[in-house]
Design a protein around this motif. Structure first.
Motif, short mmCIF file in Angstrom:
data_model
loop_
_atom_site.label_atom_id
_atom_site.label_comp_id
_atom_site.label_asym_id
_atom_site.label_seq_id
_atom_site.Cartn_x
_atom_site.Cartn_y
_atom_site.Cartn_z
N UNK A 14 6.89 24.53 -30.17
CA UNK A 14 6.49 24.74 -28.96
C UNK A 14 7.00 26.05 -28.34
N UNK A 15 7.57 26.90 -29.21
CA UNK A 15 7.80 28.04 -28.44
C UNK A 15 6.66 29.02 -28.05
N UNK A 16 5.42 28.91 -28.35
CA UNK A 16 4.31 29.43 -27.58
C UNK A 16 4.08 28.99 -26.43
N UNK A 17 4.41 27.67 -26.11
CA UNK A 17 4.08 26.94 -24.80
C UNK A 17 5.74 27.28 -23.88
N UNK A 18 6.75 27.37 -24.49
CA UNK A 18 7.70 27.86 -23.56
C UNK A 18 7.96 29.39 -23.40
N UNK A 19 7.48 30.19 -23.96
CA UNK A 19 7.43 31.69 -23.72
C UNK A 19 6.96 31.72 -22.29
N UNK A 20 5.71 31.43 -21.98
CA UNK A 20 5.18 31.85 -20.77
C UNK A 20 5.98 31.03 -19.43
N UNK A 21 6.44 29.73 -19.93
CA UNK A 21 7.29 29.04 -18.89
C UNK A 21 8.50 29.93 -18.60
N UNK A 22 8.99 30.38 -19.57
CA UNK A 22 10.62 31.31 -19.53
C UNK A 22 10.03 32.64 -18.62
#
Length: 154
Positions: A14-22
């Protein structure tokens, strides 16, 4: 919002989903964007020997929020507590129960781990977050938070 939102534990995939959220979260909190990649560190922290626990709110295939936390120990309380590092919901998804779903996941995890309490902070100016946390029954304590960078951010 017609779309149902589901919250689940975030994993390394899920890192690719989390990075824009961060990145959106940092911008929302008026923080300078990180100049360091940190992708490998995030993957490692979410990995098998987790030091970071995270949850992601999904509306279909779209990530609409996340929360993250670490286990810590308070010498003053002589007990383990959960430090919630982040709880963020994307603009347009706020005030639709997404924050509550993320909070419920964090709260349940803390209970499962036998934590004495959950602790976190929010910027002084974030009145919406303050109201949300008060509705949860959270008690506000006043302390100053300090950050001392140990690595160059250039």
């Amino acid at each position: 919002m017609e779309t149902s939102v589901q919250v689940r534990r975030a994993v390394t995939a899920d890192v690719a989903l989390l990075l824009p959220l961060c990145a959106e979260h940092a911008a929302f909190e008026r923080l300078a964007p990180s100049s360091e990649g940190g992708v490998e560190e995030l993957v490692r922290a979410l990995g098998a020997a987790s030091t970071l626990y995270a949850w992601i709110a999904m509306a279909g295939d779209t990530a609409v929020g996340y929360s993250s936390a670490t286990l810590d120990f308070s010498t003053l309380d002589r007990a383990t507590y959960l430090h919630m590092d982040c709880l963020f919901v994307r603009d347009g998804w706020r005030n639709h129960g997404v924050g509550r779903l993320l909070w419920n996941a964090v709260h349940a995890f803390a209970g499962e781990r036998g934590c004495r309490n959950v602790q976190w902070q929010t910027p002084e100016w974030n009145a919406d977050a303050t109201r949300f946390y008060r509705r949860l029954g959270a008690l506000e304590t006043i302390k100053r938070r300090y950050v001392l960078p140990l690595r160059s951010t250039v």
